[in-house]
Motif scaffolding. Sequence first.
Motif, PDB file in Angstrom:
ATOM      1  N   LEU A 109       0.823  -1.204   0.000  1.00 11.33           N
ATOM      2  CA  LEU A 109       0.000   0.000   0.000  1.00 11.33           C
ATOM      3  C   LEU A 109       0.859   1.255   0.000  1.00 11.33           C
ATOM      4  O   LEU A 109       0.533   2.258  -0.641  1.00 11.33           O
ATOM      5  N   TYR A 110       1.985   1.193   0.705  1.00  5.00           N
ATOM      6  CA  TYR A 110       2.874   2.349   0.790  1.00  5.00           C
ATOM      7  C   TYR A 110       3.932   2.345  -0.318  1.00  5.00           C
ATOM      8  O   TYR A 110       4.891   3.104  -0.273  1.00  5.00           O
ATOM      9  N   GLY A 111       3.762   1.468  -1.307  1.00  8.79           N
ATOM     10  CA  GLY A 111       4.605   1.496  -2.477  1.00  8.79           C
ATOM     11  C   GLY A 111       5.971   0.871  -2.320  1.00  8.79           C
ATOM     12  O   GLY A 111       6.904   1.204  -3.056  1.00  8.79           O
ATOM     13  N   GLU A 112       6.103  -0.052  -1.383  1.00 11.91           N
ATOM     14  CA  GLU A 112       7.395  -0.702  -1.145  1.00 11.91           C
ATOM     15  C   GLU A 112       7.221  -2.219  -1.239  1.00 11.91           C
ATOM     16  O   GLU A 112       6.114  -2.748  -1.176  1.00 11.91           O
ATOM     17  N   GLU A 113       8.347  -2.912  -1.349  1.00  9.20           N
ATOM     18  CA  GLU A 113       8.340  -4.372  -1.349  1.00  9.20           C
ATOM     19  C   GLU A 113       9.219  -4.835  -0.194  1.00  9.20           C
ATOM     20  O   GLU A 113      10.432  -4.954  -0.329  1.00  9.20           O
ATOM     21  N   ILE A 114       8.596  -5.056   0.957  1.00 11.40           N
ATOM     22  CA  ILE A 114       9.327  -5.464   2.153  1.00 11.40           C
ATOM     23  C   ILE A 114       8.788  -6.814   2.601  1.00 11.40           C
ATOM     24  O   ILE A 114       7.582  -6.965   2.819  1.00 11.40           O
ATOM     25  N   ALA A 115       9.650  -7.776   2.751  1.00  7.26           N
ATOM     26  CA  ALA A 115       9.239  -9.117   3.178  1.00  7.26           C
ATOM     27  C   ALA A 115       9.597  -9.310   4.643  1.00  7.26           C
ATOM     28  O   ALA A 115      10.769  -9.296   5.019  1.00  7.26           O
ATOM     29  N   LEU A 116       8.579  -9.446   5.477  1.00  7.25           N
ATOM     30  CA  LEU A 116       8.787  -9.704   6.900  1.00  7.25           C
ATOM     31  C   LEU A 116       8.305 -11.116   7.231  1.00  7.25           C
ATOM     32  O   LEU A 116       7.372 -11.630   6.608  1.00  7.25           O
ATOM     33  N   ASP A 117       8.930 -11.731   8.206  1.00  8.46           N
ATOM     34  CA  ASP A 117       8.632 -13.105   8.612  1.00  8.46           C
ATOM     35  C   ASP A 117       7.412 -13.130   9.534  1.00  8.46           C
ATOM     36  O   ASP A 117       7.472 -12.613  10.655  1.00  8.46           O
ATOM     37  N   GLY A 118       6.307 -13.710   9.056  1.00  9.17           N
ATOM     38  CA  GLY A 118       5.086 -13.765   9.846  1.00  9.17           C
ATOM     39  C   GLY A 118       5.252 -14.511  11.154  1.00  9.17           C
ATOM     40  O   GLY A 118       4.664 -14.134  12.180  1.00  9.17           O
ATOM     41  N   ASP A 119       6.053 -15.572  11.143  1.00 12.78           N
ATOM     42  CA  ASP A 119       6.270 -16.349  12.364  1.00 12.78           C
ATOM     43  C   ASP A 119       6.992 -15.504  13.415  1.00 12.78           C
ATOM     44  O   ASP A 119       6.631 -15.530  14.601  1.00 12.78           O
ATOM     45  N   LYS A 120       7.983 -14.724  12.982  1.00 10.11           N
ATOM     46  CA  LYS A 120       8.706 -13.858  13.925  1.00 10.11           C
ATOM     47  C   LYS A 120       7.800 -12.756  14.465  1.00 10.11           C
ATOM     48  O   LYS A 120       7.868 -12.402  15.649  1.00 10.11           O
ATOM     49  N   ILE A 121       6.958 -12.199  13.598  1.00  7.13           N
ATOM     50  CA  ILE A 121       6.020 -11.162  14.042  1.00  7.13           C
ATOM     51  C   ILE A 121       5.069 -11.731  15.080  1.00  7.13           C
ATOM     52  O   ILE A 121       4.807 -11.116  16.122  1.00  7.13           O
ATOM     53  N   TYR A 122       4.551 -12.932  14.816  1.00  6.68           N
ATOM     54  CA  TYR A 122       3.623 -13.573  15.756  1.00  6.68           C
ATOM     55  C   TYR A 122       4.289 -13.821  17.107  1.00  6.68           C
ATOM     56  O   TYR A 122       3.713 -13.516  18.163  1.00  6.68           O
ATOM     57  N   LYS A 123       5.516 -14.331  17.087  1.00  3.13           N
ATOM     58  CA  LYS A 123       6.226 -14.602  18.340  1.00  3.13           C
ATOM     59  C   LYS A 123       6.503 -13.318  19.100  1.00  3.13           C
ATOM     60  O   LYS A 123       6.490 -13.292  20.334  1.00  3.13           O
ATOM     61  N   SER A 124       6.761 -12.237  18.372  1.00  2.00           N
ATOM     62  CA  SER A 124       6.956 -10.932  19.001  1.00  2.00           C
ATOM     63  C   SER A 124       5.654 -10.438  19.626  1.00  2.00           C
ATOM     64  O   SER A 124       5.644  -9.911  20.746  1.00  2.00           O
ATOM     65  N   ALA A 125       4.535 -10.628  18.912  1.00  2.00           N
ATOM     66  CA  ALA A 125       3.238 -10.139  19.382  1.00  2.00           C
ATOM     67  C   ALA A 125       2.796 -10.813  20.673  1.00  2.00           C
ATOM     68  O   ALA A 125       2.296 -10.154  21.591  1.00  2.00           O
ATOM     69  N   ILE A 126       2.987 -12.139  20.766  1.00  2.00           N
ATOM     70  CA  ILE A 126       2.472 -12.849  21.937  1.00  2.00           C
ATOM     71  C   ILE A 126       3.321 -12.620  23.184  1.00  2.00           C
ATOM     72  O   ILE A 126       2.944 -13.041  24.282  1.00  2.00           O
ATOM     73  N   LYS A 127       4.455 -11.938  23.019  1.00  2.00           N
ATOM     74  CA  LYS A 127       5.273 -11.595  24.185  1.00  2.00           C
ATOM     75  C   LYS A 127       4.924 -10.223  24.749  1.00  2.00           C
ATOM     76  O   LYS A 127       5.443  -9.823  25.785  1.00  2.00           O
ATOM     77  N   LYS A 128       4.034  -9.494  24.056  1.00  2.00           N
ATOM     78  CA  LYS A 128       3.651  -8.149  24.482  1.00  2.00           C
ATOM     79  C   LYS A 128       2.290  -8.183  25.180  1.00  2.00           C
ATOM     80  O   LYS A 128       1.418  -8.962  24.807  1.00  2.00           O
ATOM     81  N   PRO A 129       2.086  -7.308  26.182  1.00  2.00           N
ATOM     82  CA  PRO A 129       0.760  -7.216  26.805  1.00  2.00           C
ATOM     83  C   PRO A 129      -0.295  -6.855  25.768  1.00  2.00           C
ATOM     84  O   PRO A 129      -0.042  -6.075  24.849  1.00  2.00           O
ATOM     85  N   ILE A 130      -1.473  -7.431  25.917  1.00  2.00           N
ATOM     86  CA  ILE A 130      -2.533  -7.217  24.936  1.00  2.00           C
ATOM     87  C   ILE A 130      -3.603  -6.276  25.474  1.00  2.00           C
ATOM     88  O   ILE A 130      -3.701  -5.129  25.067  1.00  2.00           O
ATOM     89  N   VAL A 131      -4.407  -6.719  26.396  1.00  2.00           N
ATOM     90  CA  VAL A 131      -5.468  -5.884  26.964  1.00  2.00           C
ATOM     91  C   VAL A 131      -5.368  -5.957  28.481  1.00  2.00           C
ATOM     92  O   VAL A 131      -5.373  -7.045  29.053  1.00  2.00           O
ATOM     93  N   GLY A 132      -5.257  -4.808  29.130  1.00  2.00           N
ATOM     94  CA  GLY A 132      -5.186  -4.786  30.582  1.00  2.00           C
ATOM     95  C   GLY A 132      -3.960  -5.477  31.138  1.00  2.00           C
ATOM     96  O   GLY A 132      -3.985  -5.979  32.267  1.00  2.00           O
ATOM     97  N   GLY A 133      -2.885  -5.524  30.354  1.00  2.00           N
ATOM     98  CA  GLY A 133      -1.650  -6.143  30.823  1.00  2.00           C
ATOM     99  C   GLY A 133      -1.576  -7.637  30.638  1.00  2.00           C
ATOM    100  O   GLY A 133      -0.563  -8.260  30.959  1.00  2.00           O
ATOM    101  N   GLN A 134      -2.634  -8.249  30.087  1.00  2.00           N
ATOM    102  CA  GLN A 134      -2.623  -9.702  29.886  1.00  2.00           C
ATOM    103  C   GLN A 134      -1.704 -10.068  28.723  1.00  2.00           C
ATOM    104  O   GLN A 134      -1.647  -9.374  27.712  1.00  2.00           O
ATOM    105  N   LEU A 135      -1.006 -11.185  28.895  1.00  2.00           N
ATOM    106  CA  LEU A 135      -0.249 -11.748  27.795  1.00  2.00           C
ATOM    107  C   LEU A 135      -1.107 -12.782  27.075  1.00  2.00           C
ATOM    108  O   LEU A 135      -2.169 -13.192  27.573  1.00  2.00           O
ATOM    109  N   PHE A 136      -0.645 -13.212  25.922  1.00  2.00           N
ATOM    110  CA  PHE A 136      -1.377 -14.184  25.108  1.00  2.00           C
ATOM    111  C   PHE A 136      -1.752 -15.419  25.925  1.00  2.00           C
ATOM    112  O   PHE A 136      -2.911 -15.844  25.946  1.00  2.00           O
TER     113      PHE A 136
END
Length: 286
Positions: A109-136
């Motif tokens: 959408l922003y006119g670039e071709e960037i390939a990011l690893d979905g598995d790494k993004i997912y692993k990063s996401a589940i280590k961060k607080p989501i709602v009210g400080g809860q983890l995945f």
Amino acid sequence: MTTEKDMLDALIQHQVYSYRASTKAVNDLNAEFVTASNSFVSKLRDLLDDLTDAEKEALTIGKYTTDNLKEIKTLFDDWYQVVATQLPDSFAVSAIALATYEAAYISKLYGEEIALDGDKIYKSAIKKPIVGGQLFDDIWKNLAESTRNKALYAVREGIQNGLNTAQIVQELRGQRVKQPSGKFEYVGGIVEQTKNQIEASVRTVRSHVANTAMQETFDALGFDYLKFVSVLDGGTSKGCAVLDSTVWKKGDPMIVYPPRHFNCRSILVGVDKDGNILLSDEISPD
């Protein structure tokens, strides 16, 4: 020429689409949960029918002293594991695909071709607080514990109040009701309550994964500022409506990261210091 409004409309439309697309993930996990729950309730019903008066009394005070009672405890423990472990493991498959897709969509959408690893993004996401400080893991384990406890307490209370096995089972499974579609479904029981909570959890965690993918993509694109964008309609929370169009410099401790609440649809998008979305030549469709 793509305008600022076109870009913003595309991002909001995409977010609405993504929220609706969560329905398949919700339905898949709920089907898995219902299958496990039906097996649990059927086995529990047979065991309750075989209990002696002494065993029923022991069950009401949390004592598992006989083979039948130990088997009942194992049933509840196994049901807990379905929600705490089996469902999140199944969820991960679609969440990784979502992360890959969101990163690709934003970069295109922003006119670039960037390939990011979905598995790494997912692993990063589940280590961060989501709602009210809860983890995945917290979200699923808390839901599993709540489900098991509600069911166990309903069984104990039912025995204490003199309910028969069929009445106790109805508390768990609900009442079989014909739906407008002509199909029969169980409604009003603990299983249905958990299905509703699974839906809210799935939609919220998917939003968290999608937002993480977007933020990492905007980082890769070199944006130093983020704008809070809300989907403004009748379902928007007051808190998200107030934050709409707020701009922060990356790293600002005051940044509010969506999702702010369960079923939140808000996102953070990359902008310049004045809050303008930097434009690509054309908007790539979903």
